[in-house]
Design an enzyme around this catalytic site. Sequence first.
Site, PDB file in Angstrom:
ATOM      1  N   ARG A  97       0.800  -1.408   0.049  1.00 13.10           N
ATOM      2  CA  ARG A  97       0.044   0.079  -0.008  1.00 13.10           C
ATOM      3  C   ARG A  97       0.770   1.292  -0.075  1.00 13.10           C
ATOM      4  NH1 ARG A  97      -5.223  -0.461   1.110  1.00 13.10           N
ATOM      5  NH2 ARG A  97      -5.194   1.718   1.813  1.00 13.10           N
TER       6      ARG A  97
ATOM      7  N   GLY B  66      -4.483   9.175   4.180  1.00 11.79           N
ATOM      8  CA  GLY B  66      -5.674   9.856   3.398  1.00 11.79           C
ATOM      9  C   GLY B  66      -5.060  11.433   3.290  1.00 11.79           C
TER      10      GLY B  66
ATOM     11  N   GLU C 115      -2.973   2.712 -26.655  1.00 14.36           N
ATOM     12  CA  GLU C 115      -2.801   2.109 -25.273  1.00 14.36           C
ATOM     13  C   GLU C 115      -3.419   0.693 -25.400  1.00 14.36           C
ATOM     14  OE1 GLU C 115      -1.292   2.816 -22.679  1.00 14.36           O
ATOM     15  OE2 GLU C 115      -2.154   1.869 -21.262  1.00 14.36           O
TER      16      GLU C 115
END
Length: 615
Positions: free
Chosen positions: A27, A102, A488
Amino acid sequence: MCGIVGYIGHREAYPIILKGLQRLEYRGYDSAGIALYDGNNIKLSKTKGKVADLKERLENEITTTGNLGIGHTRWATHGIPNDVNSHPHYSNSGDLVIIHNGIIENYEAIKTELIKRGYTFNSDTDTEVLINLIEEVKKKQGVKLGKAVQIALNEVVGAYAIAVFDKNKPNEIVVAKLGSPLAIGVGDEEFFIASDASPFIEFTKNAIYLEDEEMAVVRLGKKIKIRKIKDDSLVNPLMQELKFNLEQIEKGGYEHFMLKEIYEQPHAIRDTYRGRLLAKEGIVRMSGVENHKEKFLNANRIIIVACGTSWHAGLVAEYIFEDIARIPVEVEYASEFRYRNPVITNKDVVIAISQSGETADTLAAIKLAKSHGAFVFGVCNVVGSSIARETDAGAYTHAGPEIGVASTKAFTTQITVLTLIALKLAKEKGAISNSQFHYHLEELELIPEKVEKALKSDEHIKSVAKTYKDAANCLYLGRGYNFPVALEGALKLKEISYIHAEGYPAAEMKHGPIALIDEHMPVFVIATKKGHYEKVVSNIQEIKSRKGKIIAIVTEGDVDVKKLADHTIEIPETIESLSPLLTTIPLQLLSYHIAVMLNKNVDQPRNLAKSVTVE
Ligand code: AGP
């Protein structure tokens, strides 16, 4: 996206938190830290670098550990990765400590007010502001920690998953959630707090997942009470029995990081425009542009340098900047630009786009541009990366770590940042009417929910993928804003399924590639309603008359292309300049499913690295 871990119970906190941080490193991994209550005081240690670096440092520092602690592994958004900006953060008194995942958008205003009240700050982070706001409320209103957290959170704007404890009350941890995940593991006489269940799954399978705007005081010997932050109303905790294994948790329950990251795009786009796109006020707030807007407004041209998917995002930006802001743009492969002795002047603005911020060719292109006096602006995903530090200014995508080698959420968040820049400059130049400006902002604000809707076609896309998984070659066609998306889409298929694919402007077919068309050639065509639709329909007819297989990405409700194509995949309608944010979704999923069906290593395809730090 950061990782938070907390523990309070009958075991030693330190080993549980350290191992939990190792599990959460996917993370975020630019810095890490731990705060432990040792019976009298808080022992806090934190460092730039990985959890392994923290472990090494702690082995010399940690002498005793109690049964209460919190830990954090960081993915920087405010403040570059260094020891001081790492979490946990103390309050000024040293009594309180916090960890936070956050973004607090209004932290600067709060910080200014706290400084007036005598608070001092060691770091550049929004988190250190929050813990001192909590301390100020606790002191001034004489309330307990839980109430102080609640009052403080009603004053902040942004996203958070936080854990806070007070050394004077070492039998509880206060947690709260808005916009970032927070799970509470419930054991026998012990509680775990984490961004996901991976740190505590081996200890307990009983978990409570806080919902947005909920908080809890986790206290030993007490049942957990969950309250609504806004009105203090009690919420019945929903205890869940976890069925995931560890690996599945790290991937959020998805089979691969790439699929998880495709599904994270609504959140990543929202995080990227959070605090920057103020649609109601009709404002685009980007300090990196604001502080250098004369450079942009007086530039002869903008030169975009990038590689791979980031180069495709640059091509989309070329359409946006020229169409909306009327600024001349050239897009260059960084690897070519750095060696072709380009003409660069101090009237040029160079925008360097890079997810990793470490791509050697892009870094070299930046240095070349700077040596000729150009102003260089970076669009990166990794805070404090080499490119972020080398450029004169920049704007980060807040996509969170992108683990899959095939770039997905980086592409859509790069386009989001570049669109905001183009809109801001267009407004400054008077190149766009007020009504059009507002319309673009409102449409951009709706994109995350439209991406959610596009993702709902996943099962249908999987069935289409099954039909074409054994193709030897594929073609991708698009026009205008969606020509780069065709490139892409082809790159995605190539790099994870190893099927040869090429992207072309649809009109180019008649200049040669149409010779390739036969009944064995699947052609993926982007045929959105507002993108030169009639011309794309005639391109489709040309392919059909030569027995090519047509898979069309269409605007929902389309009728005409449906009559012609072998398969259609619908996406929600949006303005053409924003359509790449939606048309790319089905192409990402198509390449993903084909690669899985071919048993390829989706997250780590052969021959590829996530960041190409060498030439
Ligand atoms: C895209 O899926 C690839 N992983 C690759 O082309 C990548 O976009 C390219 O290497 C550039 O990386 P960067 O954005 O980190 O600079």
